[in-house]
Design an enzyme around this catalytic site. Structure first.
Site, PDB file in Angstrom:
ATOM      1  N   LYS A 261      61.533  64.876  25.872  1.00 44.11           N
ATOM      2  CA  LYS A 261      60.991  65.806  24.715  1.00 44.11           C
ATOM      3  C   LYS A 261      61.508  65.546  23.899  1.00 44.11           C
ATOM      4  O   LYS A 261      62.231  64.330  23.155  1.00 44.11           O
ATOM      5  CB  LYS A 261      61.535  67.092  24.819  1.00 44.11           C
ATOM      6  CG  LYS A 261      60.590  67.820  26.093  1.00 44.11           C
ATOM      7  CD  LYS A 261      61.573  69.034  26.098  1.00 44.11           C
ATOM      8  CE  LYS A 261      60.713  69.922  27.108  1.00 44.11           C
ATOM      9  NZ  LYS A 261      60.718  71.264  27.664  1.00 44.11           N
TER      10      LYS A 261
ATOM     11  N   ARG B 269      64.212  70.903  35.194  1.00 44.51           N
ATOM     12  CA  ARG B 269      62.563  70.576  35.216  1.00 44.51           C
ATOM     13  C   ARG B 269      61.961  69.482  34.838  1.00 44.51           C
ATOM     14  O   ARG B 269      62.841  68.740  33.425  1.00 44.51           O
ATOM     15  CB  ARG B 269      62.320  72.030  34.732  1.00 44.51           C
ATOM     16  CG  ARG B 269      60.760  71.524  34.489  1.00 44.51           C
ATOM     17  CD  ARG B 269      60.193  72.866  33.618  1.00 44.51           C
ATOM     18  NE  ARG B 269      58.507  72.997  33.637  1.00 44.51           N
ATOM     19  CZ  ARG B 269      57.899  71.955  32.921  1.00 44.51           C
ATOM     20  NH1 ARG B 269      58.405  70.949  32.460  1.00 44.51           N
ATOM     21  NH2 ARG B 269      56.718  72.490  33.051  1.00 44.51           N
TER      22      ARG B 269
END
Ligand code: HH2
Length: 282
Positions: free
Chosen positions: A227, A261
């Site tokens: 991210k 995740r």
């Protein structure tokens, strides 16, 4: 609650004594922010699923809608056609627990009918009023994720006085709603939503203070793979964020994350093995 098992449909469960668990991401989209996570169709998704399971994934997460900042709405019909054939193909061959990453009750229902076990809803069951009932009826586990705003506007000037506190209060309220809708407490997982309407410092505060999220008594999932806050910290583009991802996941797991995740399963499985071994030391 968080020390036991996560209940799944058909009498199955995930054993939290083996945590941290690794959830591998398969995006059936043309526009997910990390190109390497995309699978074009059921055959490609099945090939990725086989590889992830061979690498040690505990759960697979299939999504048909990108929720990256600025992403556009995907119709129900389109999302169904992306997710359901892939999910059915994976379920026909692999016994791994499968999660469906969706905000739409109709997509969740079709995915659960095709053999999914978990509904991963980045709107924490808020966007679709039928979502909670669909999950409850199927006996599915749910991941309740926090986001501020919508994917279209969430990175426009988000701010918090105390990010972990505000996010946890929200998640606890959503968990209460989920229980009132008939979802049993052993089927609820909380996720602070790294990158969803958060500044770099908010993401850091969440990771650093993740143990506070465990106080609510539910397992905690964190999704930080590649991210943009990692890009802000390291100056690296998405393709070069694997090392930062592994380091951040290790930090999150050490702070108590039960599930990570990820786009890259093998390095996360190794990091989880290290953290599991550390947790077992007196
Ligand atoms: N992050 C993304 C999507 N779904 N679900 C949960 N529970 N937690 C997350 O942090 C999370 C999530 C974004 O990552 P990705 O699916 O790779 O990207 P895109 O939304 O562009 O498909």
């Amino acid at each position: 609650m968080a020390e036991g098992r996560i209940g799944l449909p058909r009498g199955r469960s995930l054993d939290l004594a083996r945590a941290p668990l690794v959830m591998g991401v398969i995006n059936l989209t043309p526009d997910s922010f990390w190109e390497g996570s995309r699978a074009d169709g059921a055959e490609a998704a099945l090939a990725t699923a086989r590889a992830m399971v061979a690498e040690g994934a505990d759960i697979l997460d299939l999504g048909g809608e990108s929720t990256r900042p600025g992403s556009a709405y995907v119709s129900e019909e389109e999302e169904l056609s992306r997710v359901v054939p892939a999910l059915a193909a994976i379920r026909a061959e692999l016994d791994v627990p499968i999660s469906v990453d969706t905000r739409k009750a109709a997509v969740a229902r079709a995915a659960l009918d095709a053999g999914a076990d978990i509904v991963n809803d980045v709107s924490a069951l808020e966007d679709d009023p039928d979502m909670a009932a669909v999950a409850a009826m199927a006996g599915a586990a749910v991941v309740l994720m926090h986001k501020k705003g919508t994917p279209l506007d969430m990175q426009r000037d988000p701010s918090y006085a105390d990010a972990p506190r505000e996010i946890l209060d929200y998640l606890v309220a959503r968990a209460r709603q989920a229980r009132e809708a008939g979802i049993s407490p052993d089927r609820i997982v909380l996720d602070p939503g790294i990158g969803f309407g958060k500044r770099v410092e908010d993401n850091l505060d969440i990771i650093k203070h993740l143990a506070r999220f465990k106080d609510a008594g539910y397992p905690v999932l964190v999704g930080l793979s590649r991210k943009s806050f990692l890009g802000a910290l390291t100056g690296r583009a998405g393709a070069e964020r694997l090392a930062g991802t592994v380091a951040a996941n290790a930090a999150a797991m050490l702070a108590g994350a039960d599930i990570v995740r990820v786009h890259d399963v093998a390095p996360a499985v190794d990091a989880a093995a290290l953290v599991r071994a550390l947790r077992q030391r007196p």
